[in-house]
Structures are given as C-alpha cells and as structure tokens.
Design an enzyme around this catalytic site. Structure first.
Site, PDB file in Angstrom:
ATOM      1  N   ASP A   1       4.150 -13.277 -64.474  1.00 21.96           N
ATOM      2  CA  ASP A   1       3.555 -14.003 -63.350  1.00 21.96           C
ATOM      3  C   ASP A   1       4.396 -15.233 -63.007  1.00 21.96           C
ATOM      4  OD1 ASP A   1       2.876 -15.109 -65.819  1.00 21.96           O
ATOM      5  OD2 ASP A   1       1.001 -15.970 -65.099  1.00 21.96           O
TER       6      ASP A   1
ATOM      7  N   ARG B   1       4.932 -22.214 -67.334  1.00 21.51           N
ATOM      8  CA  ARG B   1       3.783 -22.765 -68.053  1.00 21.51           C
ATOM      9  C   ARG B   1       3.408 -21.855 -69.227  1.00 21.51           C
ATOM     10  NH1 ARG B   1       0.151 -21.515 -62.964  1.00 21.51           N
ATOM     11  NH2 ARG B   1      -0.530 -19.402 -63.445  1.00 21.51           N
ATOM     12  N   ASP B   2       2.313 -22.174 -69.896  1.00 22.92           N
ATOM     13  CA  ASP B   2       1.936 -21.416 -71.097  1.00 22.92           C
ATOM     14  C   ASP B   2       1.266 -20.099 -70.725  1.00 22.92           C
ATOM     15  OD1 ASP B   2      -0.258 -22.533 -69.963  1.00 22.92           O
ATOM     16  OD2 ASP B   2      -0.972 -23.586 -71.745  1.00 22.92           O
ATOM     17  N   GLU B   3       2.002 -19.288 -69.973  1.00 21.96           N
ATOM     18  CA  GLU B   3       1.464 -18.004 -69.542  1.00 21.96           C
ATOM     19  C   GLU B   3       2.588 -16.970 -69.645  1.00 21.96           C
ATOM     20  OE1 GLU B   3      -2.008 -16.810 -66.436  1.00 21.96           O
ATOM     21  OE2 GLU B   3      -1.273 -18.839 -66.474  1.00 21.96           O
TER      22      GLU B   3
ATOM     23  N   ASP C   1       0.058  -9.072 -60.146  1.00 22.14           N
ATOM     24  CA  ASP C   1       1.302  -9.625 -59.604  1.00 22.14           C
ATOM     25  C   ASP C   1       2.375  -8.535 -59.574  1.00 22.14           C
ATOM     26  OD1 ASP C   1      -0.431 -11.434 -61.017  1.00 22.14           O
ATOM     27  OD2 ASP C   1       0.992 -13.043 -60.645  1.00 22.14           O
TER      28      ASP C   1
ATOM     29  N   TRP D   1      -5.429  -5.405 -59.763  1.00 25.94           N
ATOM     30  CA  TRP D   1      -4.629  -5.652 -60.960  1.00 25.94           C
ATOM     31  C   TRP D   1      -4.451  -4.314 -61.696  1.00 25.94           C
ATOM     32  CZ3 TRP D   1      -6.028  -9.551 -58.155  1.00 25.94           C
ATOM     33  CH2 TRP D   1      -5.416 -10.777 -58.304  1.00 25.94           C
TER      34      TRP D   1
ATOM     35  N   GLU E   1       3.042 -20.296 -56.205  1.00 23.40           N
ATOM     36  CA  GLU E   1       1.793 -19.592 -56.520  1.00 23.40           C
ATOM     37  C   GLU E   1       0.715 -19.887 -55.477  1.00 23.40           C
ATOM     38  OE1 GLU E   1       0.098 -21.036 -60.167  1.00 23.40           O
ATOM     39  OE2 GLU E   1      -1.051 -19.205 -60.462  1.00 23.40           O
TER      40      GLU E   1
ATOM     41  N   HIS F   1       6.291 -18.121 -58.632  1.00 24.09           N
ATOM     42  CA  HIS F   1       5.386 -16.983 -58.767  1.00 24.09           C
ATOM     43  C   HIS F   1       5.802 -15.977 -57.701  1.00 24.09           C
ATOM     44  CE1 HIS F   1       2.042 -17.779 -61.442  1.00 24.09           C
ATOM     45  NE2 HIS F   1       1.335 -16.823 -60.871  1.00 24.09           N
TER      46      HIS F   1
HETATM   47  C1  BGC Z   1      -1.739 -15.874 -63.209  1.00 22.62           C
HETATM   48  C2  BGC Z   1      -1.754 -14.979 -62.008  1.00 22.62           C
HETATM   49  C3  BGC Z   1      -2.666 -13.856 -62.375  1.00 22.62           C
HETATM   50  C4  BGC Z   1      -4.008 -14.481 -62.436  1.00 22.62           C
HETATM   51  C5  BGC Z   1      -5.134 -13.537 -62.591  1.00 22.62           C
HETATM   52  C6  BGC Z   1      -3.082 -16.472 -63.330  1.00 22.62           C
HETATM   53  O1  BGC Z   1      -3.204 -17.404 -64.312  1.00 22.62           O
HETATM   54  O2  BGC Z   1      -0.726 -16.804 -63.158  1.00 22.62           O
HETATM   55  O3  BGC Z   1      -0.631 -14.773 -61.349  1.00 22.62           O
HETATM   56  O4  BGC Z   1      -2.593 -12.732 -61.615  1.00 22.62           O
HETATM   57  O5  BGC Z   1      -4.062 -15.495 -63.420  1.00 22.62           O
HETATM   58  O6  BGC Z   1      -6.193 -14.123 -62.159  1.00 22.62           O
END
Ligand code: BGC
Length: 878
Positions: free
Chosen positions: A456, A460-462, A469, A532, A742, A763
C-alpha cells in the site's frame, strides 16, 4: 527479412531455475508490413550445437507465437537446456534459428540434503540482529559447473569468496513462508577456486521482525536461518554437494539491529576482516545450530527479483527553520541512502528518512506513525567507509542528517530505488505538462510499492500487501511494466492464505489474522472486504487480458471459485455484505472524521459480488468448463436482478445517489440498458454539483473517467482529469507531489496536513487513472476475444490535448499509438507488431484517409479499419 528478436521461457529470457518449460514465446521482427506467422519449429537439446535433440516439434503450421508448452520431457535437475526456434511467414519468408537457454532447478524437494541453520540462540528470539554464517571447502577435481541454491528464514545476502552473488536484495522475498518459500539459484561456476568460502549475512526481515500496525513480531518463527546447497559437477561428471549443517561457522554481524520499519543500526567496528574469504584469521567463530523447517514448500524463484534500480543524486542540502540539516533528493522513492564517510573510530552517522516538510519547512515525521526509518552507522575509523542498509528500506524524498562527522557534501550521498525488477513496457506522454507529471508520479508510485509484494505504501508502519490497492492498480501497473511473474507469485500466496471457507484476507501475505487485538478496525474482521478480496478474481482476469495467459487462470481456479462461493454462502437473497467493509475507502463524501465514503456497503459489496461472478463466468468459459459457466451465469443474473430491484428507484435512478454508486453501476453493467443515459446524466449532475470535482474514494475513482468516456461524456472525462483545483489529481501535482498521495487532501490548500494517522504521500491506488490514459486517451487496448494484444484495439478518445504519444511493449512486440490534434483535424499514427492484427476506431470521424490507402468502414459513431502489422498514419476530421 524476418527474424526472431526475443525468446521468452516462462516469461523470462534465459531463465535460471525453472522446473519445466511451461510456456515459450517469441517476438518476430520484419522490415515488411502484414507479417503473419505461418509455421514454427522448436527444438530442445542439452548441447548448444543441437547434436542430440530431446524434443522436436517438426514444422507446426500455426500462427501461435506465445504460450507454447513443451510437454512430456523428463527434465533433470540443475541442467542446461538449449531451445531453438525457427518460423516461416504467410508471405513465404523463413527466419534463421534463434537460440535461447534455460537451467533447471531442483526437480524434487527431496534433493535438498542440508538443514536450515542459524547463528542465533534462544536469547535472540525477540531480537532483530544480523548474523554471519560461513563454511570453507576444497574442491576435488576440475569443476565443470557449479550451482548454488539457497534461501533463508528472514532475509539474506549470499557470498562466495568475498563476492556477493548477483544484485539480489531482500531475498528470498516475502511469501506466506509456512506454505510457500522461494529459493534462489546462482551459477557460480566462474567463482569456484581450489579453496572456497561460502558465506551468508542474515537479518530478521518480514520473517521475524516487527510487522503490522499492531506491531507484532516473529510472525513466522523465532530464528533467522539459512539453507544452502552447492552442487559441484566435475569434468569427469562426478558430482559433489556442500550443504548447510552444524559444522558451519557462526557469529554476530555488524548489523546490530535491522527491521523493515525502523531502519538499521550498523557498527562497522564489528566487521570481521575477510569473513567470507579463506584469508580470514578470526578465531572466535561459534558453531551454527540447526532449525527445524521442512523443504516441502520450497519453490525456485522465477525472476522478478528485487534489486537496486535507479541512482538519484542530492538535489539540494538545506537547513530548516528549526535548524535541521536536510538532504532533498527531489523525488519521493523507496530504497535507501548510500553514503561515504571519513570518521574516527566510533563517530556516528545518523539519518532519518521522511517524505515531506511541514508547512513551515521543517522535518515532518508524524505520518510515519511508529516507523522510525532511522539509519545509524558507527565508523571503524579506517579512512573512507561506504554503507547502505542491508535489511531495511525507507520511503522518502528527504533525509534528515542527525549526525555526520565532517562536512556534508552532496557527492557523499546517493539515494537508490529498490524494487522488483520488471521490464518497463509502457510509456505515455502528451502536450500537458501536468498530465506528464501525473504519469511520472503513477510510475514512481509503482516503483515505490512493488517491492516483492504489491504494498500500500513504503514509509509508515504498514507496507503490507493490501489486496484492494493491488486490485485497483493492477491494469495500470501491467501497462507500465511486465507484471506477470510478480502477480503470479503473489496470487500463490493469496490462494495459500485464503481461509478454508474461501474468504480472502485483507492483506497478502496475511500477517493480521489472529493478530488484530488492539486494533479497533481489524477486530471487526481481517478478511473478505468487497473490492479488496475481489483481487482474487480481478487480478488473474487482468493477467489473462494483458498476456492472453490461461495458465494463471488454471492456477487460480480453485481460489477464485472458493471466493465466489464464500460470497454466495454469506449473502442474503443475493445481497452480499460481511463484517468489516472498507466501502468507498477515504472518499470525500464520508461523514466528517470517517474513512468510509457515503456509498452504502450493501451496494458496494453486491456490485463487486456481481462483477466478480460475471468475470468468473467468462473465466470458466476460457477454461472450457461450460456447465459450471452456466451455473454461475445463473447466479450472476440473479445477483444483477436483485441489484436492480434493490438499489434503483422506480424511475431507474440510483437510490443512494453518490458518484461512486453511479460509477460502479455503470462500469459493472448493472444499469438496465434503457436507463444508462439517465444514470450517466445523474452522474454528470453530481459532478457538476461539485464544480467538476470528484469526491470518490478507492472504489469509485479508478472507473470515473472510463464511465464518462464510454457513455458519450468524453469532454467531461477530460475536464475531470485536467481539473487543477482541489480535489483532483492535478491539485497534488501543483502542490509539488512526485508520487501519488493516499488522500486527495494529503496537504490542504492552506499547507496543513490531513490527519497524520493515515497520510501517505506514496500510495499508488489513485494512480489507477493511468489505465484510462493508456486505454482511452492513447487508445491502446486488447480485445477480450483474442487477448494478450493478439487482436489489438486502437480506440483513442480525442479530447483537450494537442498531442498524445504512447507505446506498449506487448508479448508480441511494440504497439504504438500517437495522435496530434489541430482543432477538429486529427493525425493518428499507429504501429502494430508482427503476428498480431488490429482494429483502429476513429470515433466521431466524418471522413478518414490514410497514407497506406487502408479501407475504412463506417460504424455507428465514426469509422474503423482492420490492419495487420506495420506502421500507419491516418488523418480524419471530427
Ligand atoms: C492502507 C490502505 C488499505 C486500507 C484498507 C490502509 O491503512 O494503507 O491502502 O487499503 O488500509 O482499509
């Protein structure tokens, strides 16, 4: 003259590490037009001279030049095979033989003889430190060939006699490790000496480091570990293997800490001199321990490795109002900074990478959330030292230099992008500089987020494989780069991580299911959200369209079926909705403070339920599963009827009249035919109400321009993409964006930021509009009946631009479409590769002429022409 310019084997040129030739293909070049292949001839041999053939098709009369499987061969492991191809054309020409080669991997996992070994001990379970493993060995004769096969639990770099093997980064990649682990193969024949040292550096990576925004660690295991097997084939055909076992040397490496989110801490003083050379004199090596991990899911990696790709120089060094020293690379990117430093022993370099400056021009790190993105280096003090992180990457445009001994000179810092190495296939340019910057940002959003998995965001912490996405952007991505192997590998994990009932996790690889405690949103559900989870259907279908590839549909068949059946099982009277839904995620028509747009979940979910079922019916037909196709067609019709009964009022307007509800209904063909123009009008009214601005989120945005131009509103589609005020694509460009944001309001007009809780400036999702630019503005598309651009559709929608120039390098070769507009007079230039055919549409044309005297036929709204390969120029009046 006709020739074969490129041979691909399983979508790679000269692949190393395949288990069979599943698909061969080639590109034909000719100096003539109208070239169609009449026959092909393929031979396979173990010797380059083709003295002994192990396979020979003979002359096959066919125009097929892609997806040719070579069946019934008894391949041997770690063996070189040569393939040669010759073709003839319909106009009587014959090519020369063109030769390619491939090397097989282990054909059975039983061939692995070593153990996974680690340098870590029980005290290291909760640590993310780096380690060294090494082994010295001597050869026993003259080596003809040597292959090294290796993988790791965690991340690794492998070295032989001090030399890192190839340019691989972040090997073995991120997969659902317990069900799917990739190994790498290296041809090391040239590196073997009489006495050799093989070494590996290991790091925690995705395997055991902290990952996920609930910051859990050890997702797959407690120890980083290495598995390696060197196969030496001697001149006299004896062979010998060297494997990982308890006899290997082990030690801590200078990487004291390294994680994906937080960065790396490297103490150069702890480097072991010559650690991977026979000259090493270090005496304190410990013995490695073995780690229990099976071989059954080991698969050779098929190309698409992560590498350093571009080098970016510092654009400026600045001092912020707060006095921070900041390097600006001028481009948001994913990768790392490499620096050189001359420091005394123990002097430090400390950097923090970040994306944007705040409204006062100071360092802004709040949107990184808990990710530190920090790199610390302790000098050994021996002259010039050079370094970049081994096991961590950063998402950044700016670098805050927190400590650095000596003067900060631009030449001592370079940024490198790091991403999956896919060949660039698409190009788009037009007369509008802002749209060209948008195209650049779409491409850089892709470069920043295709790091072994479709992420995504990179900062950040993801940094997770969010399925929505990935789905939204898949068609755009597949124009820009060759994504086949990338998505195919990720789809294996999607299927592997699907829940038993068929639900599809929100992120793949799934590290959130069962670990969502503490996260209010995910506690509601970690799988099966509309748009998704539909990645399970839409991405394989996209691959089929772009590459004409049935194999990926076969591979994903069960996964796709399970997903449709899951929705069916959990729907009530054909209306599907389930636990946590993201709706039209981050749409601007959301309630204040909410991420979920105004379009109701029942509608979004059921629209995707219908669309995925509809695509699944088409997929079943491609796979020649006619009975099942009928069964699911019936289901589709029921869903569609219920959708129309439920979400439309008596006159045929959509009850929840949002932009996205109208867009989805139109794009997914859910509007009764006689109501299409009315619904389009409703959508245009909603757009006008916002003064020509979108308020859509992840779900509606990708299709907005498509539904306008497909329903007679091309001008509105152009106005939308050319909109420069907030919210719009070009608003961010005017705010200085170099990648896609984003949020439409990532940086607001007054310079303040959207909530730091979720504000990525990299994003790719909204970059999905690229698909409209390529397929509708440049007009390069494939027909569905003969996909993979075997039958090319050129159908530009001419609008408010003076010129457009685009090309796409298909599996058959390069396709080009360019137009120049002079008021209502259009010149359209087209190139079509050999062994394909095209239909060119001249929408709204009054008359058409061509330099090549091509016959044009009238259509309902203009003209069309059918052409074969070659270069053409048409002019027409609209
Ligand atoms: C992500 C998104 C993702 C979404 C889902 C976010 O935190 O960065 O791109 O699809 O959460 O809700």
């Amino acid at each position: 003259m006709v020739k074969i310019s490129k041979i691909t084997i399983n979508y790679q040129e000269q692949p190393l590490g395949i288990t069979k030739i599943e698909q061969a293909g080639w590109v034909i070049l000719s100096d003539h037009s109208n070239v169609i292949q009449k026959s092909y001839h393929i031979q396979l041999s173990k010797d380059h001279e083709f003295r002994t053939l192990i396979y020979d098709t003979g002359v096959v009369f066919s125009d097929q030049s892609a997806h040719i499987s070579i069946e019934n061969i008894e391949y041997e492991s770690l063996t070189e095979y040569f393939l040669r191809i010759k073709i003839t054309t319909e106009d009587g020409e014959e090519s020369n033989w063109e030769v390619s080669k491939c090397v097989t991997a282990f054909l059975s996992t039983k061939e692995w003889k070593g153990n996974f070994i680690t340098a870590e001990s029980v005290q290291d379970v909760d640590k993310s430190k780096g380690t060294y493993l090494r082994k010295q060995f001597e050869i026993k004769g003259k080596v003809k060939k040597a292959y090294l096969c290796s993988t790791a639990l965690g991340l690794y770099h492998v070295f032989l006699n001090g030399k890192k093997l190839e340019q691989d980064e972040f090997a073995p990649g991120w997969t659902s490790y317990k069900k799917h682990l990739l190994y790498q193969i290296y041809d090391v024949s040239e590196l073997i000496e009489d006495v050799n040292v093989i070494g590996a550096m290991l790091g925690a990576g995705w395997f055991k480091g902290t990952m996920g925004f609930t910051r859990k660690r050890n997702h797959y295991g407690d120890y980083s570990a290495f598995l390696c097997q060197i196969t030496l084939i001697y001149e006299d055909n004896r062979s010998e293997i060297i494997v990982t076992d308890g006899s290997w040397d082990a030690a801590d490496s200078p990487v004291l800490f390294s994680e994906i989110y937080d960065g790396e801490y490297y103490d150069a003083k702890k480097e072991i001199l010559n650690w991977c050379n026979k000259e090493c004199t270090y005496l304190e090596w410990k013995r490695a321990s073995t780690v229990n991990w099976g071989y059954e899911y080991l698969i050779p990696q098929s190309g698409c490795k992560v590498c350093e790709i571009d080098q970016i120089n510092v654009k400026s060094v600045m001092i912020t109002p707060k006095g921070e020293i900041v390097l600006d690379f001028g481009q948001n990117l994913t990768g790392w900074v490499e620096f050189t430093v001359v420091g005394k022993k123990n002097e430090r370099v400390e950097l923090q990478c970040f994306e944007v400056l705040d409204s006062n021009g100071n360092v802004y790190i709040e949107n990184l959330r808990s990710a530190k993105q920090k790199v610390t280096y302790l000098c050994k003090g021996e002259g010039e030292e050079k370094y970049h992180p081994f096991f961590s990457y950063q998402g950044f445009r700016y670098v805050h230099i927190m400590e650095y001994p000596g003067e900060i000179l631009e030449k001592n810092f370079n940024a490198y992008t790091v991403h999956s190495n896919m060949s660039v296939t698409g190009d788009f340019e037009c007369s509008n500089v802002l749209i060209n910057q948008l195209q650049h940002n779409i491409l850089w959003g892709m470069k920043s987020n295709f790091l072994d998995i479709p992420m995504d965001c990179p900062q950040r912490d993801e940094r997770l494989g969010w399925t929505g996405d990935a789905q939204i952007f898949s068609r755009t991505a597949s124009f820009l780069m060759d994504t086949y192997l990338f998505y195919r590998k990720w789809l294996v994990d999607l299927a592997a991580d699907q829940i038993a009932e068929g639900g599809v996790p929100h992120v793949i690889p799934d590290i959130i299911s069962g670990k969502s405690d503490g996260d209010e949103m995910l506690e509601q559900g970690t799988h099966s959200a509309a748009a998704w989870a539909d990645a399970a259907i839409i991405i394989p279908w996209t691959m089929y369209l772009v590459y004409g590839d049935k194999e990926i549909l076969r591979q994903q068949y069960q996964s796709m079926k399970n997903w449709i059946d899951f929705m069916k099982k959990h729907s009530k009277n054909n209306i599907w909705n389930y636990k946590l839904q993201f709706g039209d995620w981050v749409a601007l028509d959301a309630q204040p403070g909410s991420f979920y747009g105004a379009t109701p979940n029942d509608l979004t979910c059921t629209a995707f339920y219908a669309q995925s079922t509809y695509l699944f019916v088409k997929i079943l037909k491609v796979l020649e599963k006619e009975n099942e196709a009928l069964e699911y067609l019936n289901l589709y019709q029921n869903i569609k009827n219920t959708y129309q009964e439920t979400f439309f009022d008596k006159e045929g307007h959509i009850i929840s009249n949002t932009q996205t509800a109208n867009i989805l209904s139109l794009y997914f063909n859910l509007v009764p035919t006689d109501k299409i123009s009315m619904v389009t009008k409703d959508l245009v009214e909603l757009l006008d109400k916002e003064n020509g601005h979108l308020v859509t989120g992840f779900v509606g945005t990708p299709y907005f321009c498509h539904v306008l131009s497909e329903n007679g509103q091309t001008k509105k589609a152009y106005d939308l993409i050319l909109q420069e005020t907030y919210p719009s694509w070009l608003y961010q460009i005017k705010q200085g964006a170099t990648t896609i944001w984003e949020h439409w309001d990532g940086i607001k007009e007054d310079g303040t930021m959207w909530n730091p809780d979720m504000n990525s400036f990299n994003h790719y999702a909204y970059g999905a509009v690229g698909d409209w630019l390529y397929r509708n503005v440049a007009g390069i598309d494939t027909s569905e009946e003969n996909p993979g651009y075997k039958h090319i559709i050129i159908k530009p929608h001419i609008g408010e631009l003076n010129y457009v120039r685009a090309s796409y390098n298909s599996i058959y070769g390069s396709i080009k479409s360019s137009w120049i507009r002079n008021d209502d007079y259009i010149i359209l230039s087209v190139s079509i590769p050999c062994n394909t055919y095209a239909t060119v549409y001249f929408t709204d044309a009054k008359t058409v002429s061509s330099e090549e005297k091509i016959e044009c036929m009238p259509t309902e709204d203009g003209y069309k022409a059918d052409i074969l390969s070659g270069d053409y120029t048409f002019s027409y009046q609209v």
